[in-house]
Design a protein around this motif. Sequence first.
Motif, PDB file in Angstrom:
ATOM      1  N   GLN A  14     -43.086  36.313  50.931  1.00  9.27           N
ATOM      2  CA  GLN A  14     -44.238  35.621  51.511  1.00  9.27           C
ATOM      3  C   GLN A  14     -43.884  34.999  52.858  1.00  9.27           C
ATOM      4  O   GLN A  14     -44.699  34.984  53.783  1.00  9.27           O
ATOM      5  N   ASP A  53     -40.666  36.649  45.441  1.00  6.77           N
ATOM      6  CA  ASP A  53     -42.018  36.549  45.983  1.00  6.77           C
ATOM      7  C   ASP A  53     -42.103  35.554  47.131  1.00  6.77           C
ATOM      8  O   ASP A  53     -42.731  35.819  48.154  1.00  6.77           O
ATOM      9  N   VAL A  65     -44.572  27.991  52.915  1.00 12.83           N
ATOM     10  CA  VAL A  65     -43.800  28.826  51.999  1.00 12.83           C
ATOM     11  C   VAL A  65     -42.310  28.514  52.100  1.00 12.83           C
ATOM     12  O   VAL A  65     -41.595  28.490  51.095  1.00 12.83           O
TER      13      VAL A  65
END
Length: 296
Positions: free
Chosen positions: A220, A216, A236
């Motif tokens: 992202q 994830d 991120v």
Amino acid sequence: MNKHTFSGIIAYPITPFDKQERVDIPLFKKLLERLVQSGSHGIAPLGSTGVMPYLTDEEKEAVTEAALQQVKGRVPVIVGVSNLTTERTIYHAQFAEKAGADAVMIIPMSYWKLTDDEVFRHYEKVASSISVPVMAYNNPATSGIDMSPALLKRLLKIPNVTMIKESTGDVQRMHYLRRELGEDVAFYNGSNPLALAAFGAGATGWCTAAPNLIPDLNHQLYEAVQANDAARARTVFYQQFDLLRFIVAKGLPKAVQAGLKIQGIDAGYLRSPLCELDAQEYAELEKILPAVEALD
């Protein structure tokens, strides 16, 4: 210049083994399915993460077939086909193409130090023997051969050499590639700690083993880059930086295997001479991984 084919997060699966150090194909398929289900934009079996040099020809063929059977065309599959000799590289490239690979990846491997002309002829002979695209992979840390930006530019004159994977960890090279090669040639980042900088330099994609553990966050980052959200991309990236740095420093196959084990996922065993992380390294990963997962 040649057009590229793939973009985004290209995930590297590990090659798991059983207790007798035999390739565990059923487990490989399960781990591969996790990568597809988590949203990887492409799959690249038989790279450094998949310990390709430690496999026999028959094992490489079994892994290639298993990967293509499992993926079933849902995402592109880029198969590593590198070998010491040009003849064996051609053999594996042709096998991968017949099995249905969307592209092949080749890193120059040699006991002797190869000249630029030797490297060029190696790629030229392999590329001319197949019709699928070729990704030229530069990683002197594993191959012992550092292909200069000038040589990489020369390789792109070969019709179906359309992609460059740059893993030296030198972001200046990436800027050079983008400036010299333009927008029509795809280069991919293979250095995990440089993911953010590489996208900033114009990388088309990120070839990484990290999606085995933190898919994830990896996606992202790519989505933030695509949205031109620099602040989000930095946030991120820094969230996953400690883990990215750890898995590179400790060795991708054993670090990913240990990480999967910490997550409660069967990842099999390693093939000698590789050994599992020692107790101190494992404990360090046990601290890093949950902290990163909490941010994911």
